[in-house]
Enzyme design. Structure first.
Site, PDB file in Angstrom:
ATOM      1  NE  ARG A 103     -51.464  -4.454  -9.786  1.00 15.74           N
ATOM      2  CZ  ARG A 103     -52.639  -4.537  -9.354  1.00 15.74           C
ATOM      3  NH1 ARG A 103     -53.059  -5.097  -8.331  1.00 15.74           N
ATOM      4  NH2 ARG A 103     -53.787  -3.648 -10.058  1.00 15.74           N
ATOM      5  CB  THR A 107     -50.029 -12.773 -13.915  1.00 17.92           C
ATOM      6  OG1 THR A 107     -49.221 -11.659 -13.835  1.00 17.92           O
ATOM      7  CG2 THR A 107     -49.657 -13.577 -15.242  1.00 17.92           C
ATOM      8  CG  ASP A 199     -52.256   3.168 -12.426  1.00 16.71           C
ATOM      9  OD1 ASP A 199     -51.590   3.829 -11.834  1.00 16.71           O
ATOM     10  OD2 ASP A 199     -52.446   1.874 -12.900  1.00 16.71           O
ATOM     11  CG  ASP A 202     -51.594   5.586 -15.101  1.00 18.86           C
ATOM     12  OD1 ASP A 202     -50.500   5.626 -15.441  1.00 18.86           O
ATOM     13  OD2 ASP A 202     -52.360   4.677 -15.460  1.00 18.86           O
TER      14      ASP A 202
END
Ligand code: PRP
Ligand code: URA
Length: 208
Positions: A103, A107, A199, A202
């Site tokens: 991603r 945006t 995340d 991560d």
């Protein structure tokens, strides 16, 4: 299509550990794999079976088996690969394809960087893996790529889904059944699922 949510006390317990920011990489990765296996059991609960004869230690008998080769697992890189171990454990002879997407942080639009599928994707059953369905952009683009390649039977497995992503996915790809372990409240203003788990990539790979 309505999402199928794996509502179960043990899964809730496992999700609680995943969500906790103190949970380390090893345990996080193991639980992602465990929940992925359970999602796979659910997604294949009515899968087509072939009758065959085998011999038990007692006698000959007819049994029913899956054609494992007809399944393709497609993790969306990176975080989807965290689910792959859990699926290969239950269907070891499935084929594996990969879709690389990340991603754009500003945006929130997915950017493609890799695509590799096994042959004859049109004749196979495709199971796409990504622990997080947030805005839905990555899932939608990955499924569109698979359809352009000829895939006809597609399922999507996620660990946590946001209502925004579920709505968008079902609008754009109403034929794709979503299996998820949980539907969270919403997205925050930077596109993270709330309460979520942070995340996923991560935390699976220890990159932060
Ligand atoms: C995460 C996640 C999904 C995507 C979901 O990947 O694993 O692929 O975001 O968000 P969306 O529904 O809004 O598209 P990310 O882009 O962080 O890449 P990574 O797996 O390499 O960390
Ligand atoms: N991707 C993640 O890894 N986590 C989120 O909450 C949203 C997208």
């Amino acid at each position: 299509m309505e999402p199928i949510v794996l509502s179960n006390s043990l899964i809730k317990h496992k999700l609680a550990i995943l969500r906790d920011k103190r949970t380390g990489t090893k345990e996080f990765r193991e639980i992602i794999g465990e929940i992925a296996s359970l999602l796979c059991y659910k997604a294949l609960e009515n899968a087509e079976l072939q009758k065959t004869e085998i011999e038990t230690p007692i006698c000959k008998t007819e049994v029913e088996k899956l054609d494992e080769n007809k399944y393709v697992f497609v993790p969306i890189l990176r975080a989807g690969t965290g689910m792959l171990d859990g699926l290969i454990k239950v269907i070891p002879n499935a084929k594996i394809g990969h879709i690389g997407l990340y991603r754009n942080e500003k945006t929130l639009k997915p950017v493609k960087y890799y695509y590799k599928m096994p042959s004859n994707i049109q004749d196979r059953e495709v199971i796409v893996l990504d622990p997080m369905l947030a805005t839905g952009g990555s899932a939608i683009d990955a499924i569109s790529m698979l359809k352009e390649d000829g895939a006809k039977k597609i399922k999507f497995l996620s660990i946590i889904s946001a209502p925004e992503g579920i709505k968008k996915l079902s609008e754009v790809h109403p034929d794709v059944q979503l299996y998820t372990a949980c539907i969270d409240k919403s997205l925050n203003d930077v596109g993270y699922i709330v309460p979520g788990l942070g995340d996923a990539g991560d935390r699976i790979f220890g990159t932060k």
